[in-house]
Enzyme design. Structure first.
Site, mmCIF file in Angstrom:
data_model
loop_
_atom_site.group_PDB
_atom_site.id
_atom_site.type_symbol
_atom_site.label_atom_id
_atom_site.label_comp_id
_atom_site.label_asym_id
_atom_site.label_seq_id
_atom_site.Cartn_x
_atom_site.Cartn_y
_atom_site.Cartn_z
ATOM 1 C CB ALA A 294 -0.897 -0.064 1.280
ATOM 2 C CD GLU B 44 -2.222 -7.276 2.822
ATOM 3 O OE1 GLU B 44 -1.785 -6.248 2.471
ATOM 4 O OE2 GLU B 44 -2.675 -7.560 3.986
ATOM 5 N N GLY C 154 0.612 -4.931 1.042
ATOM 6 C CA GLY C 154 -0.478 -4.889 0.141
ATOM 7 C C GLY C 154 -0.488 -5.688 -1.306
ATOM 8 C CD GLU D 173 2.005 -5.104 5.824
ATOM 9 O OE1 GLU D 173 2.654 -6.188 5.835
ATOM 10 O OE2 GLU D 173 1.123 -5.367 4.823
HETATM 11 N N1 CAA Z 1 4.496 3.220 -1.100
HETATM 12 C C1 CAA Z 1 4.923 4.293 -1.515
HETATM 13 N N2 CAA Z 1 6.191 4.352 -2.310
HETATM 14 C C2 CAA Z 1 6.843 3.278 -2.268
HETATM 15 C C3 CAA Z 1 6.649 2.023 -1.824
HETATM 16 C C4 CAA Z 1 5.443 2.008 -1.131
HETATM 17 N N3 CAA Z 1 4.989 0.880 -0.375
HETATM 18 N N4 CAA Z 1 7.610 1.256 -1.861
HETATM 19 C C5 CAA Z 1 8.505 1.890 -2.542
HETATM 20 N N5 CAA Z 1 8.122 3.212 -3.113
HETATM 21 C C6 CAA Z 1 8.744 4.092 -3.588
HETATM 22 C C7 CAA Z 1 10.210 4.662 -2.641
HETATM 23 O O1 CAA Z 1 9.698 5.595 -1.873
HETATM 24 C C8 CAA Z 1 10.742 5.244 -3.952
HETATM 25 O O2 CAA Z 1 10.478 6.568 -4.240
HETATM 26 P P1 CAA Z 1 11.579 7.949 -4.663
HETATM 27 O O3 CAA Z 1 12.152 7.340 -5.788
HETATM 28 O O4 CAA Z 1 10.272 9.108 -4.782
HETATM 29 O O5 CAA Z 1 12.136 7.978 -3.452
HETATM 30 C C9 CAA Z 1 10.629 4.310 -5.162
HETATM 31 O O6 CAA Z 1 9.523 3.664 -4.776
HETATM 32 C C10 CAA Z 1 11.632 3.273 -5.223
HETATM 33 O O7 CAA Z 1 11.667 2.675 -3.878
HETATM 34 P P2 CAA Z 1 13.234 2.432 -3.299
HETATM 35 O O8 CAA Z 1 14.269 3.653 -3.472
HETATM 36 O O9 CAA Z 1 12.968 2.307 -1.952
HETATM 37 O O10 CAA Z 1 13.760 1.172 -3.839
HETATM 38 P P3 CAA Z 1 14.635 0.219 -3.243
HETATM 39 O O11 CAA Z 1 15.214 -0.625 -4.540
HETATM 40 O O12 CAA Z 1 15.909 1.063 -2.371
HETATM 41 O O13 CAA Z 1 13.985 -0.701 -2.261
HETATM 42 C C11 CAA Z 1 12.063 -1.629 -1.527
HETATM 43 C C12 CAA Z 1 12.894 -1.407 -2.624
HETATM 44 C C13 CAA Z 1 12.729 -2.816 -0.443
HETATM 45 C C14 CAA Z 1 10.954 -2.745 -2.052
HETATM 46 C C15 CAA Z 1 11.544 -0.629 -0.585
HETATM 47 O O14 CAA Z 1 11.146 0.371 -1.614
HETATM 48 C C16 CAA Z 1 10.579 -0.753 0.598
HETATM 49 O O15 CAA Z 1 10.714 -1.210 1.584
HETATM 50 N N6 CAA Z 1 9.248 -0.377 0.074
HETATM 51 C C17 CAA Z 1 8.326 -0.415 1.370
HETATM 52 C C18 CAA Z 1 7.843 -1.758 1.330
HETATM 53 C C19 CAA Z 1 6.705 -1.825 2.381
HETATM 54 O O16 CAA Z 1 7.161 -1.550 3.477
HETATM 55 N N7 CAA Z 1 5.438 -2.339 2.152
HETATM 56 C C20 CAA Z 1 4.399 -2.406 3.030
HETATM 57 C C21 CAA Z 1 3.436 -1.053 2.835
HETATM 58 S S1 CAA Z 1 2.112 -0.889 4.234
HETATM 59 C C22 CAA Z 1 1.167 -1.932 3.513
HETATM 60 O O17 CAA Z 1 1.266 -2.569 2.369
HETATM 61 C C23 CAA Z 1 0.040 -1.788 4.432
HETATM 62 C C24 CAA Z 1 -0.992 -3.074 4.062
HETATM 63 O O18 CAA Z 1 -0.920 -4.230 4.319
HETATM 64 C C25 CAA Z 1 -2.333 -2.512 3.568
#
Ligand code: CAA
Length: 260
Positions: free
Chosen positions: A66, A114, A111, A134
């Site tokens: 998400a 999911e 998400g 999360e």
């Molecule tokens: N939401 C919004 N933006 C996201 C995102 C997310 N879940 N995941 C990645 N992005 C964005 C980053 O902010 C980044 O944007 P900018 O270039 O503007 O800074 C871009 O995508 C590229 O990401 P990274 O620079 O972080 O890429 P990376 O290769 O270094 O890392 C990754 C990749 C490990 C997937 C890392 O992006 C990450 O950890 N993302 C978040 C994963 C996460 O926590 N997901 C769960 C979200 S909560 C949820 O999903 C709740 C639910 O159950 C409903």
């Protein structure tokens, strides 16, 4: 119809649906959830589509979760509405008449996992990475992950994934039965299409009834599930495809199912 964050491409009886926000690793914001919901509703009413493939745009991600930036602005009440919006979409995908194959081309996190779990079959690139991270953000999973993951892999494994937030690779996902098959990255889409074509060639009503029995049955006790199975079994005997399928077998010939 065109969407900001979703691409829909048709290849004969197969719809290829791509989540297209590669700069945000295809993260699910409200607009993307709403657009995907609209796409799913349209597909439900499109009897010329027999199988759906769901994938993510770009090299890196299926869906990285998400949208964290959007969620950061939410009040608790708005967060509940957001969670329910995601849950509703996952349920809508699960109850779509047509089978849905997730082609997991990269990160399937939060998400994103999911979303993949709401699909019927999960195929993964060997580069894919999975997890429910999360709790690193101070929240539990909110799009059905606490419910679907234990049902898919058992509560012990699901608890470890949801509580440690550790990511794992495609081979591990395969070993625990979370994904059906793992392919080299460059083969994933073709393999997903090949499986979709195989399913699309079967009798569509029988495919829909089978999907329905699997999902309805998962929420029933064994006897009620078998009762439901007997009903859909009988229902199939009303179809032209049932007659054509039996005739072709008995005459040692081939048939093309018409979906009626
Ligand atoms: N939401 C919004 N933006 C996201 C995102 C997310 N879940 N995941 C990645 N992005 C964005 C980053 O902010 C980044 O944007 P900018 O270039 O503007 O800074 C871009 O995508 C590229 O990401 P990274 O620079 O972080 O890429 P990376 O290769 O270094 O890392 C990754 C990749 C490990 C997937 C890392 O992006 C990450 O950890 N993302 C978040 C994963 C996460 O926590 N997901 C769960 C979200 S909560 C949820 O999903 C709740 C639910 O159950 C409903």
């Amino acid at each position: 119809m065109t969407y900001s964050n979703i691409l829909v491409d048709y290849q004969e009886q197969i719809a290829l649906v791509t989540i297209d926000r590669p700069k945000a690793l295809n993260a699910l914001n409200t607009l993307t959830l709403q657009e995907l919901s609209q796409v799913v509703e349209d597909l439900a009413n499109n009897s010329s589509v027999r199988v759906v493939i769901l994938t993510g745009s770009g090299e890196k991600a299926f869906v990285a979760g998400a949208d964290i930036a959007e969620m950061n602005m939410k009040t608790p009440l708005e967060a509940r509405t957001f969670s329910q919006l995601g849950q509703k979409l996952m349920n809508q995908i699960e109850s779509l008449p047509q089978p849905v194959i997730a082609a997991i081309n990269g990160f399937a996190l939060g998400g994103g996992l999911e979303l993949a779990m709401a699909c019927d079959i999960r195929l993964a690139s060997e580069k894919a990475r999975f997890g429910q991270p999360e709790v690193n953000l101070g929240i539990p999973a909110g799009f059905g992950g606490t419910q679907r993951l234990p049902r898919l892999v058992g509560s012990g494994r699901a608890s470890e994934i949801l509580l440690t937030a550790e990511l794992f690779d495609a081979q591990e996902a395969f070993r625990m039965g979370l994904v059906n098959r793992v392919y080299p990255k460059e083969e994933l889409q073709e393999q997903a299409l090949a499986m979709a074509r195989k399913i699309a060639a079967k009798a569509p009503v029988a495919i829909q009834l089978t999907k329905s029995a699997i999902y309805k049955g998962a929420n029933m006790d064994l006897i009620s599930g078998q009762d439901y199975e007997a009903e859909v079994f009988a229902l199939a005997f009303h179809t032209e495809d049932r007659k054509a399928g039996f005739k072709a077998f008995l005459e040692k010939s081939q048939t093309e199912f018409q979906g009626r």
